[in-house]
Design a protein around this motif. Structure first.
Motif, mmCIF file in Angstrom:
data_model
loop_
_atom_site.group_PDB
_atom_site.id
_atom_site.type_symbol
_atom_site.label_atom_id
_atom_site.label_comp_id
_atom_site.label_asym_id
_atom_site.label_seq_id
_atom_site.Cartn_x
_atom_site.Cartn_y
_atom_site.Cartn_z
ATOM 1 N N GLU A 78 73.447 2.408 52.532
ATOM 2 C CA GLU A 78 72.500 3.528 52.622
ATOM 3 C C GLU A 78 73.241 4.858 52.503
ATOM 4 O O GLU A 78 72.793 5.777 51.821
ATOM 5 C CB GLU A 78 71.755 3.465 53.962
ATOM 6 N N LEU A 79 74.385 4.963 53.172
ATOM 7 C CA LEU A 79 75.171 6.192 53.142
ATOM 8 C C LEU A 79 75.802 6.409 51.775
ATOM 9 O O LEU A 79 75.724 7.502 51.205
ATOM 10 C CB LEU A 79 76.255 6.136 54.220
ATOM 11 N N SER A 80 76.414 5.357 51.222
ATOM 12 C CA SER A 80 77.146 5.492 49.961
ATOM 13 C C SER A 80 76.227 5.734 48.772
ATOM 14 O O SER A 80 76.593 6.441 47.836
ATOM 15 C CB SER A 80 77.989 4.231 49.721
ATOM 16 N N ALA A 134 72.763 -9.768 48.580
ATOM 17 C CA ALA A 134 71.406 -9.774 49.126
ATOM 18 C C ALA A 134 71.086 -8.462 49.833
ATOM 19 O O ALA A 134 69.974 -7.924 49.705
ATOM 20 C CB ALA A 134 71.246 -10.947 50.089
ATOM 21 N N VAL A 135 72.053 -7.920 50.571
ATOM 22 C CA VAL A 135 71.845 -6.651 51.266
ATOM 23 C C VAL A 135 71.638 -5.520 50.258
ATOM 24 O O VAL A 135 70.709 -4.713 50.374
ATOM 25 C CB VAL A 135 73.037 -6.337 52.193
ATOM 26 N N LEU A 136 72.489 -5.474 49.243
ATOM 27 C CA LEU A 136 72.380 -4.436 48.223
ATOM 28 C C LEU A 136 71.050 -4.552 47.480
ATOM 29 O O LEU A 136 70.374 -3.550 47.243
ATOM 30 C CB LEU A 136 73.546 -4.538 47.236
ATOM 31 N N ARG A 137 70.669 -5.779 47.145
ATOM 32 C CA ARG A 137 69.425 -6.006 46.419
ATOM 33 C C ARG A 137 68.225 -5.511 47.225
ATOM 34 O O ARG A 137 67.331 -4.849 46.683
ATOM 35 C CB ARG A 137 69.290 -7.495 46.114
ATOM 36 N N GLY A 138 68.208 -5.799 48.512
ATOM 37 C CA GLY A 138 67.098 -5.373 49.346
ATOM 38 C C GLY A 138 66.987 -3.868 49.458
ATOM 39 O O GLY A 138 65.883 -3.301 49.398
ATOM 40 N N ILE A 139 68.125 -3.190 49.590
ATOM 41 C CA ILE A 139 68.105 -1.735 49.738
ATOM 42 C C ILE A 139 67.731 -1.059 48.426
ATOM 43 O O ILE A 139 66.926 -0.116 48.398
ATOM 44 C CB ILE A 139 69.457 -1.237 50.254
ATOM 45 N N VAL A 140 68.299 -1.539 47.322
ATOM 46 C CA VAL A 140 67.966 -0.948 46.023
ATOM 47 C C VAL A 140 66.487 -1.151 45.715
ATOM 48 O O VAL A 140 65.818 -0.251 45.194
ATOM 49 C CB VAL A 140 68.850 -1.566 44.916
ATOM 50 N N LEU A 141 65.960 -2.333 46.066
ATOM 51 C CA LEU A 141 64.544 -2.590 45.834
ATOM 52 C C LEU A 141 63.677 -1.666 46.675
ATOM 53 O O LEU A 141 62.747 -1.025 46.173
ATOM 54 C CB LEU A 141 64.235 -4.053 46.172
ATOM 55 N N ARG A 142 64.005 -1.560 47.957
ATOM 56 C CA ARG A 142 63.169 -0.783 48.883
ATOM 57 C C ARG A 142 63.302 0.717 48.672
ATOM 58 O O ARG A 142 62.310 1.447 48.672
ATOM 59 C CB ARG A 142 63.540 -1.137 50.320
ATOM 60 N N ARG A 143 64.519 1.196 48.504
ATOM 61 C CA ARG A 143 64.757 2.637 48.453
ATOM 62 C C ARG A 143 64.654 3.219 47.053
ATOM 63 O O ARG A 143 64.452 4.426 46.897
ATOM 64 C CB ARG A 143 66.154 2.961 49.005
#
Length: 211
Positions: A78-80, A134-143
């Motif tokens: 989220e920060l990066s 999986a973490v990156l995919r979820g954040i990119v999808l949501r944000r």
């Protein structure tokens, strides 16, 4: 919040003098340390203990603020990736020239050494570790992708947003991670000019996505 020593007058085990819990500064220091650790070591080789050591706090304090390693990795993403989350604002300016604006916005983020380094580390982690991916995919999808899709006035907006994202991530991988020539050393303006028409078609052309 209760003091760190639990009222005994002693610091928590392993916690250095001067370390403070319950303050935004402590949380920020831990998050900054996590970002540096993930950037330097990648997901697999980074541990809660190494993050705590870098931040100058006890491991239990890292768990207190962020939970497991997966959760602090998500916070680091989220920060990066914060600069990239401005993409919906680029789209909100209207369809005219959006392909060029998006290409220029994205490439400029990667050309900046300050924003590029942590994003490179996260991409490398996502390529080599399923949890990180999986973490990156979820954040990119949501944000990012869901917000981009909501701005599009064309059929299949979600697919088009994902295709645009794939185009830009592919360029990032080839130009900045793998560094394949001649793309790696091509002039930024040339890259923008060549990519912009494809992004424009994905995001604004009402016709079929393929063909």
């Amino acid at each position: 919040m209760a003091p760190e020593d639990g009222g005994t007058g002693r610091r928590g085990r392993g916690r250095p003098a001067g370390s403070r819990s319950g303050t935004p500064e402590t949380r920020d220091r831990i998050l900054a340390a996590a970002r540096e650790e993930f950037s330097a070591r990648g997901y697999d080789k980074t541990s809660i203990r190494s993050i705590a050591k870098s931040a100058g706090v006890d491991s239990s304090l890292v768990h207190h603020y962020f939970g497991a390693k997966e959760q602090i990795f998500a916070a680091s993403i989220e920060l990066s990736f914060e600069p990239a989350f401005g993409v919906p604002d680029v789209l909100a300016a209207g369809p005219e020239g959006v392909g060029e604006r998006l290409a220029r916005f994205f490439v400029a983020i990667w050309e900046n050494p300050v924003s590029r380094a942590p994003m490179l580390a996260i991409l490398r982690s996502a390529v080599t570790n399923d949890t990180a991916a999986a973490v990156l995919r979820g954040i990119v999808l949501r944000r990012l992708l869901e917000r981009v899709a909501s701005e599009l006035k064309v059929p299949e907006p979600r697919l088009r947003a994902e295709l645009a994202g794939a185009q830009m991530i592919g360029i990032a991988m080839m130009r900045y991670v793998i560094r394949i020539e001649p793309l790696a050393s091509a002039d930024m303006e040339e890259v923008v000019a060549l990519v912009a028409p494809t992004l424009q078609r994905y995001l604004t052309d009402p016709g079929p996505v393929t063909g």
